[in-house]
Each structure stands twice: as C-alpha cells, then as structure tokens.
Design an enzyme around this catalytic site. Structure first.
Site, PDB file in Angstrom:
ATOM      1  N   LYS A  18       0.085   4.290  -0.173  1.00 41.27           N
ATOM      2  CA  LYS A  18      -0.532   5.466   0.459  1.00 41.27           C
ATOM      3  C   LYS A  18      -0.322   6.699  -0.432  1.00 41.27           C
ATOM      4  CE  LYS A  18      -0.034   3.150   4.832  1.00 41.27           C
ATOM      5  NZ  LYS A  18       0.145   3.221   6.280  1.00 41.27           N
ATOM      6  N   HIS A  69      -9.432   1.313   5.435  1.00 39.95           N
ATOM      7  CA  HIS A  69      -8.111   1.447   6.072  1.00 39.95           C
ATOM      8  C   HIS A  69      -8.246   2.366   7.288  1.00 39.95           C
ATOM      9  CE1 HIS A  69      -3.919   2.490   6.716  1.00 39.95           C
ATOM     10  NE2 HIS A  69      -3.610   1.421   6.023  1.00 39.95           N
ATOM     11  N   SER A  99       4.032  -2.074  10.156  1.00 43.14           N
ATOM     12  CA  SER A  99       5.488  -2.170  10.298  1.00 43.14           C
ATOM     13  C   SER A  99       6.062  -3.525   9.881  1.00 43.14           C
ATOM     14  CB  SER A  99       5.908  -1.803  11.726  1.00 43.14           C
ATOM     15  OG  SER A  99       5.544  -0.462  12.014  1.00 43.14           O
ATOM     16  N   GLU A 154      -4.853  -4.780  10.772  1.00 42.46           N
ATOM     17  CA  GLU A 154      -3.809  -3.770  10.919  1.00 42.46           C
ATOM     18  C   GLU A 154      -4.015  -3.027  12.234  1.00 42.46           C
ATOM     19  OE1 GLU A 154      -2.111  -2.699   6.772  1.00 42.46           O
ATOM     20  OE2 GLU A 154      -3.711  -1.296   7.238  1.00 42.46           O
ATOM     21  N   GLU A 191      -6.505   4.712   8.280  1.00 40.74           N
ATOM     22  CA  GLU A 191      -6.290   6.127   7.975  1.00 40.74           C
ATOM     23  C   GLU A 191      -7.563   6.754   7.406  1.00 40.74           C
ATOM     24  OE1 GLU A 191      -2.698   5.468   5.728  1.00 40.74           O
ATOM     25  OE2 GLU A 191      -1.712   4.924   7.610  1.00 40.74           O
ATOM     26  N   GLY A 235       3.117   2.336  10.757  1.00 37.03           N
ATOM     27  CA  GLY A 235       4.076   3.430  10.593  1.00 37.03           C
ATOM     28  C   GLY A 235       4.840   3.779  11.852  1.00 37.03           C
ATOM     29  N   ASN A 268       0.867  -1.183   0.000  1.00 39.61           N
ATOM     30  CA  ASN A 268       0.000   0.000   0.000  1.00 39.61           C
ATOM     31  C   ASN A 268       0.898   1.225   0.000  1.00 39.61           C
ATOM     32  OD1 ASN A 268      -1.797   2.051   0.492  1.00 39.61           O
ATOM     33  ND2 ASN A 268      -2.368   1.368   2.570  1.00 39.61           N
TER      34      ASN A 268
HETATM   35  P1  13P Z   1       3.417   0.468   7.572  1.00 34.62           P
HETATM   36  O1  13P Z   1       3.936  -0.819   6.941  1.00 34.62           O
HETATM   37  O2  13P Z   1       4.123   1.687   7.053  1.00 34.62           O
HETATM   38  O3  13P Z   1       3.374   0.362   9.058  1.00 34.62           O
HETATM   39  O4  13P Z   1       1.885   0.637   7.082  1.00 34.62           O
HETATM   40  C1  13P Z   1       1.018  -0.424   7.206  1.00 34.62           C
HETATM   41  C2  13P Z   1      -0.251  -0.103   6.504  1.00 34.62           C
HETATM   42  O5  13P Z   1      -1.016   0.748   6.936  1.00 34.62           O
HETATM   43  C3  13P Z   1      -0.552  -0.828   5.244  1.00 34.62           C
HETATM   44  O6  13P Z   1      -1.851  -0.572   4.809  1.00 34.62           O
END
Ligand code: 13P
Length: 249
Positions: A12, A96, A213, A167, A98, A173, A10
């Site tokens: 983003k 997601h 992560s 997640e 976010e 992150g 992803n």
């Molecule tokens: P990270 O791998 O940067 O922690 O992000 C995970 C994520 O949100 C994938 O959708």
C-alpha cells in the site's frame, strides 16, 4: 489440479525508500531455499524501479498496486501498464477495495484496466469483496457476483495465470480475519462462477487468494481450505519477520 501457492504482499502507501530496499533484501534472502510456492511483492510506484534492480536473479514477482487503462496520454498523475512492464512488473493489482471505495473506481474502469493489462501481458490480480453491511444483510454472494461480472463478464477467456483475490472489506486492516470456512465459502462461489463462465479447466487453474488481516497465526488454517490458493497480505507484509513466517506457513 494442484495449484501452486501464491503469497503476495501489498505494501500500500507505506515505507521509505530505505525501508523498502531493506525489506526487499530481507525477503529475497529469506526465500532462497523455497521452491514450491510463488512469492510476490507490490511496492508503491516510485520504488518499483529500484526494487527491480534488487530482484535480478530472484524468484520474487513484482507487482504494481494499480494502473491506468490507457497506454499513454494526457492523464496527469496516472501510471500506465506499459510503464509498469518497462520497470519490471509482471503483475498488477486491479480493483482493490481501497481504490473502489476511497477513489470511487467503478466496475467499468476496472474492466478497462483488466482489458489493457491482459492485452499488454501484465497479469492482473483482481480484487473483490463485500462490505460489512453487505455481509450482514446477506448480500455477500450477490456483491461478489456483480463485481466478477463487472470486471470479467465481457471477456471470452482469461489466461491460466489470472489471479483473483477475495478481500472482505470488513477484514482489511481491522485485525478481524474471515474464518477459514467463511473464506472458503466465497472462494468456492468464485471458482464456480469461473467454471460457468470460462469452463472447467480455467476454474481449476486460476488461483484465488484470500486477503484481510492475514498473519503468521492464521495462515495455516486459511491455507488448509481447498479453494484458498494463497494470500494477499497488507500490514503483515511490511516486516520481513512476519512476511517470511507467512511465506513458510
Ligand atoms: P491487511 O492484511 O492489512 O488487512 O490488508 C489486506 C489487504 O488489503 C491486502 O491487499
């Protein structure tokens, strides 16, 4: 049932067009000999079409990161699932954290997006996950259950290709990965929820990914858990070197 591993990136809201194109080419060239797992990338909307052109003849699946629940209409700034299909997407990430947290997406909106994606033949990757304070107050399972019910509770069935990504928000992150056993515990809870809701066959077919992560250093241990069928990678999917290492875990 032996579920095929799915390694998904992803991106983003990252990368320039030039970088996105280079990364796609590097991944496509780096996986030519891989037969036993599925690979998927989820670039930002404006890069989907140029990337579709690059992926012709490649085994890489293309996913969007979000979609609107309506098929068309006066929804300024939104993108419909039909448009995503038109530019070559097979998958779409829905719900997601976010989107849920920063853009206040609700379970009801997520359920509508899931419905539309299924109706038009886009495979959803439904994300669920608890926040740190929810984990610390022992609400992890109730949060996951209510997210699953909110998104899927109204459905009679889902296709075998349906994907769920666990997640934990505190692991996204942050560099702080869930331990393999912390993730396995939630994955097994999700699989059991699917079994009760949709039956034994579905629960053994549906892939549940872990995200938060994921790095070349922790992929192997995560993938050794029986209910972890793949990963949804953020940061480490932005460089071909680390993403290819994860793919080849
Ligand atoms: P990270 O791998 O940067 O922690 O992000 C995970 C994520 O949100 C994938 O959708």
């Amino acid at each position: 049932m032996q579920r095929r591993a799915l390694i998904a990136g992803n991106w983003k809201m990252n990368l320039s067009l030039k970088e996105a194109i280079s990364l796609t080419k590097e991944i496509a060239n780096g996986i030519l000999d891989i037969e036993d797992r599925d690979i998927l990338i989820a670039p930002p909307f404006p890069y989907l079409y140029p990337i579709t052109q690059l992926l012709k003849g490649s085994k890489i699946y293309l996913s969007a990161q979000n979609m609107h629940w309506e098929r068309e209409g006066a929804f300024t700034g939104e993108v419909s699932g039909l448009m995503l299909k038109d530019v070559g997407c097979t998958h779409v990430i829905i719900g997601h954290s976010e989107r849920r947290i920063i853009f206040q997406e609700t379970d009801e909106q997520i359920a509508r997006k899931i419905n539309t994606a299924l109706e038009i033949g886009l495979c959803p990757i439904l994300c669920v996950g608890e926040k740190l304070e929810e984990r610390e107050s022992a609400q992890t399972f109730s949060v996951i259950k209510s997210q699953l019910e909110g998104a899927l509770g109204h459905l009679r069935s889902v296709p075998d290709s349906f994907v769920i990504a666990y997640e934990p928000v505190w692991a996204i992150g942050t560099g702080r990965t869930a331990t393999p056993s912390q993730a396995q515990e939630v994955h097994s809870f999700i699989r059991e929820w699917i079994r009760k809701k949709f039956g034994e066959e579905k629960s053994s077919a549906i892939r549940i990914l872990y995200g938060g992560s994921v790095k070349p250093e922790n992929i192997r241990d995560l993938m050794s858990e029986k209910d972890i069928d793949g990963v949804l990678v953020g940061g480490a999917s932005l460089k071909s070197e680390s993403f290819l290492k994860i793919i080849r875990f």
